[in-house]
Structures are given as structure tokens and as C-alpha cells.
Design a protein around this motif. Structure first.
Motif, short mmCIF file in Angstrom:
data_model
loop_
_atom_site.label_atom_id
_atom_site.label_comp_id
_atom_site.label_asym_id
_atom_site.label_seq_id
_atom_site.Cartn_x
_atom_site.Cartn_y
_atom_site.Cartn_z
N ALA A 342 0.77 -1.29 0.06
CA ALA A 342 0.10 -0.01 -0.12
C ALA A 342 0.91 1.15 -0.10
N PHE A 343 0.37 2.24 -0.76
CA PHE A 343 1.35 3.29 -0.83
C PHE A 343 0.65 4.69 -0.96
N ASP A 344 1.18 5.87 -0.43
CA ASP A 344 0.49 7.20 -0.64
C ASP A 344 0.93 7.71 -1.97
N LEU A 345 0.03 8.43 -2.77
CA LEU A 345 0.41 9.03 -4.07
C LEU A 345 1.65 10.03 -3.74
N LYS A 346 1.54 10.86 -2.74
CA LYS A 346 2.43 11.77 -2.21
C LYS A 346 3.94 11.22 -2.35
N ASP A 347 4.09 9.82 -1.68
CA ASP A 347 5.07 9.15 -1.55
C ASP A 347 5.89 8.76 -2.87
N GLY A 359 11.31 8.18 -20.06
CA GLY A 359 10.78 7.19 -20.99
C GLY A 359 10.55 5.89 -20.67
N ALA A 360 10.68 5.40 -19.30
CA ALA A 360 10.37 4.12 -19.03
C ALA A 360 8.68 4.06 -18.72
N PHE A 361 8.03 4.80 -18.36
CA PHE A 361 6.58 4.77 -18.21
C PHE A 361 6.01 6.02 -19.09
N SER A 362 4.72 5.29 -19.74
CA SER A 362 3.83 6.37 -20.31
C SER A 362 2.97 7.13 -19.15
N VAL A 363 2.20 7.90 -19.72
CA VAL A 363 1.07 8.36 -18.64
C VAL A 363 0.00 7.41 -18.22
N ASN A 364 -0.03 6.55 -19.34
CA ASN A 364 -1.27 5.47 -18.94
C ASN A 364 -0.71 4.38 -18.14
N ASP A 365 0.64 3.94 -18.20
CA ASP A 365 1.51 3.10 -17.40
C ASP A 365 1.27 3.58 -16.01
N PHE A 369 -0.71 1.78 -12.90
CA PHE A 369 0.04 1.22 -11.90
C PHE A 369 -0.47 1.66 -10.64
N ILE A 370 -1.21 2.81 -10.42
CA ILE A 370 -1.95 3.18 -9.39
C ILE A 370 -3.24 3.08 -9.33
N GLY A 371 -3.66 2.32 -10.16
CA GLY A 371 -4.94 1.77 -10.05
C GLY A 371 -6.05 2.57 -10.77
N LYS A 372 -5.67 3.58 -11.58
CA LYS A 372 -6.74 4.60 -11.99
C LYS A 372 -7.11 4.01 -13.61
#
Length: 404
Positions: A342-347, A359-365, A369-372
Motif C-alpha cells: 500500500a502506498f500514498d500517492l505523495k510518496d 521514457g520508461a513509463f507512459s502516462v497510461n502506465d 500502476f496506481i489503479g486509475k
């Protein structure tokens, strides 16, 4: 003395109270044995639940030709392995069989592509040909067919003797816990002495009739011990009357130093939990619910307990679901542990920003990852990189031109 020997020994004693004595003794033995089993089951079942719930948070990602593909296999592994179980319930059965079964956990696939955890089976092992499994039973249904190695998923602990080891260790600690409970009850129980003077017998001599097997005084004492004292020792307020010639003295210890503490019992139970945690490579504090240093304990739990199980499941799925050619072409199953913690988005905001700008992640990646929900736009799938990064030879050439 075994439970059967203890039961057979109950027949000795007076005829008057033989039935009551046997029943009371048998109830005590059953309660003692049951309590000892519960202590061990508490530690083992807590470990099973912790491992199963952790695996349930993993995502079974399926790939086709090297790209993420969500089809029947993905749905079966992540949502509904069979019509009667969810992923969480299925994995709980799988881990339970993995730990409790002497052989290991067996998963079979029905003709309509359902995955079932076998409750029992007969495994025939061979050296140079495929193993086979007979008399496979799941939820009271016995399959009439023989399953071969290529048709099943078979998982086993690296240490097959782990249950035998736990049982052996508990044989000693079970006696220690039982002794601690007895010691606690003995030291904290009320101890009373009933003094009977000669005046008491004389008082009831006049009621005695010839031919009576029991005097009136004896009857009064029996009534006092078997009936009136029951309410006296109950939890609520009570009063008991004593005839002349009877005196009740309290010999219970008033010294708190000599009274036993339940902490002795708790310490023995904690030892059992520690031993089970050690056997399964689970940090002891994590099994007990401690919150101190939770991040480090979680990392150790994933590294030494969960990851080896995940690797075994992943390897078994890949070698049974795909051929060699299909696997080398990029068809495979990968189990992701990203969602376990479990993590906080701020962290994690800073880390996510770094992964995007290199370039490792796109916006959708990031959103996934955060479940959105993903963004249905082409730019959200693009990988970008900041202009501050450049290849070393291009950077040196540009710097050389500036110097000239």
C-alpha cells in the motif's frame, strides 16, 4: 499417557461417582487436547491466510507475442478460476494444500476450462516418462480419468518436511503451553479448607436411622459440596449457610508475587508463532501484526517467502500453458507484485515523474500502476524523454563545437 489410555483409566474409582468422574475427566482431556491443537492451528492458519492474501493482490499478466494480452487465460487467473470460486478463495485453497498436503498442491483443469484445487489424489512418479495422477478428488467429486503431468499444475514446498518439523517442534511446546495453563490455574485458584468439628456429627446423630448407609451428617456435607458451593463459587454475588460445627478457612495466596501471570502462557504461544514464522520465512513481527519497521519486514517477506512461491507458480504456468516455440515467441505469464504494498500517492509522485521523463513509463502506465482508469488518447501511450538527456558521443561533439 495417550488419549485412549487416559480414557480406559477412567473406569477406576468409586462406584458412586464413576460416571460423573469419567465424564468430567474426559471433558477435561478433550478440552486440553483441543486447546493445544488450536494454538498450533492459530500460527499455521495465520501464515496460510497471510500468504494467500498477498498472492491475491498479485496480477497475473498474460503476454502474446511479447505484448500484454487480456483473454480467457487472464480472466481465469485473475477473476474467476472456476464457477464457484473467486481468485482469492482459489488461492487460499491452493496455499492450504501446498502447506497441509504431504505431497503438494495439485490444480487440474476440467473439460470446460475450469481450474480446481484437488483435495486428494494419488501421484505416480516416473523417471523417464510423464507422471500421472489418479483418484483426483475436489469438493467431494472424484474424477474417473487419469491426469498426466502436462494437464495439471503441481506445486510443492522446497522443504517437504516443513509440516513434520512444525509438528515435531510443537510436541514439546504443546506440553509447555499445557503446563503453563495448569500452573496458572493452580496458583490462581481459590483454596479453601472445610473444618468439621465433633459438634457437627453430634448435632445430626439424632437424625440417624438404623440401616442407613449414609449418616445425616454425610448427606449435609454432600449437599454442601455438590450444590450450595456451586453458587458460592459462581461469578455473581452469592451467600452460603454453614451449620454449627463447620468452618471455612481460605488458604488462597494473597501474595501477588506467588500468583501466576497469563504472560507465561502468552510467551509460550509466542514461541510457537515464532517457530512457524521461521519455518515459512515470514518476519515474526509481520505475523503478529507489529507495525514497527513494517516496510523492512514487508520487503523481507516478499523476498524470502512470496517471491519463491511466485516463481514456482509462474514457471509451472509457462511450461504447461505454452510450448517451447510459443514461449520463445513472447507468449507467457508474468506475475506482478507491484500492487502488494500500500502506498500514498505523495510518496511515489517523485519516482513516477522520474520514470516518465526517462521514457520508461507512459502516462497510461502510471495510471494503471496506481489503479486509475487509462486515458483513451494516443498521447497518453507515448513515451517521452527530457531534452537534458543525450547520448555521450553526441554530447561530446556538441561540447567540442562550442569550444571551437
Amino acid at each position: 499417557m495417550g488419549l485412549l489410555d487416559a480414557f480406559l483409566s477412567l473406569g477406576t474409582g468409586s462406584k458412586k461417582n464413576s460416571y460423573e468422574a469419567r465424564k468430567e475427566r474426559m471433558d477435561y482431556l478433550i478440552e486440553e487436547v483441543t486447546a493445544n491443537i488450536y494454538f498450533k492451528q492459530l500460527a499455521v492458519q495465520t501464515s496460510v491466510n497471510l500468504i494467500a492474501k498477498t498472492l491475491a493482490r498479485c496480477e497475473f499478466k498474460t503476454f502474446k507475442n511479447g505484448k500484454v494480452h487480456k483473454g480467457e487465460t487472464y480472466y481465469s487467473l485473475n477473476i474467476e478460476p472456476n464457477i464457484n470460486q473467486s481468485k482469492t478463495a482459489f488461492l487460499n485453497d491452493l496455499v492450504s494444500q501446498l502447506i497441509y498436503s504431504d505431497e503438494g498442491a495439485l490444480v487440474v483443469q476440467t473439460d470446460d476450462m475450469q481450474l480446481l484445487v484437488a483435495d486428494s489424489y494419488q501421484r505416480n512418479k516416473y523417471a523417464v516418462k510423464s507422471n500421472d495422477y489418479q483418484f483426483v478428488e475436489s469438493n467431494n467429486y472424484v474424477f474417473q480419468r487419469t491426469f498426466y503431468e502436462k494437464d495439471v499444475l503441481f506445486l510443492e514446498l522446497n522443504n517437504k518436511q516443513i509440516r513434520a518439523t512444525i509438528d515435531g517442534l510443537y510436541d514439546s511446546y504443546g506440553k509447555l503451553i499445557s503446563g503453563s495453563i495448569k500452573n496458572y490455574n493452580r496458583k490462581n485458584a481459590r483454596k479453601l479448607v472445610l473444618n468439621i468439628s465433633a459438634l457437627f456429627d453430634q448435632e445430626f446423630d439424632k437424625y440417624e436411622n438404623e440401616g442407613d448407609e449414609e449418616s445425616e451428617a454425610d448427606k449435609r456435607i454432600d449437599d454442601l459440596m455438590n450444590n450450595r458451593f456451586k453458587n458460592f463459587f459462581a461469578e455473581g454475588d452469592s451467600v452460603v449457610t454453614l451449620e454449627e460445627g463447620l468452618k471455612l478457612d481460605d488458604f488462597s495466596s494473597s501474595d501477588t508475587k506467588n500468583q501466576a501471570s497469563s504472560r507465561d502462557i502468552r510467551a509460550a504461544v509466542d514461541d510457537v508463532i515464532d517457530l512457524v514464522a521461521m519455518a515459512f520465512h515470514i518476519p515474526r513481527g509481520l505475523l503478529k501484526g507489529d507495525v514497527a519497521d513494517i516496510e523492512q519486514m514487508t520487503n523481507n517477506f516478499l523476498t524470502f517467502c512470496i517471491n519463491p512461491i511466485i516463481e514456482q507458480i509462474e514457471n509451472e504456468l509457462n511450461r504447461k500453458l505454452f510450448t517451447k516455440e510459443e514461449y520463445l515467441a513472447g507468449n507467457c505469464v508474468k506475475i506482478s507484485t507491484d500492487r502488494i504494498k500500500a502506498f500514498d500517492l505523495k510518496d511515489i509522485a517523485g519516482s513516477m515523474e522520474v520514470l516518465v521523463r526517462i521514457g520508461a513509463f507512459s502516462v497510461n502506465d502510471v495510471l494503471e500502476f496506481i489503479g486509475k482508469e487509462r486515458i483513451d488518447e494516443a498521447w497518453a501511450d507515448e513515451h517521452i524523454i527530457t531534452k537534458n538527456y543525450a547520448e555521450i558521443d553526441k554530447y561530446l561533439k556538441a561540447s567540442y563545437k562550442k569550444v571551437k
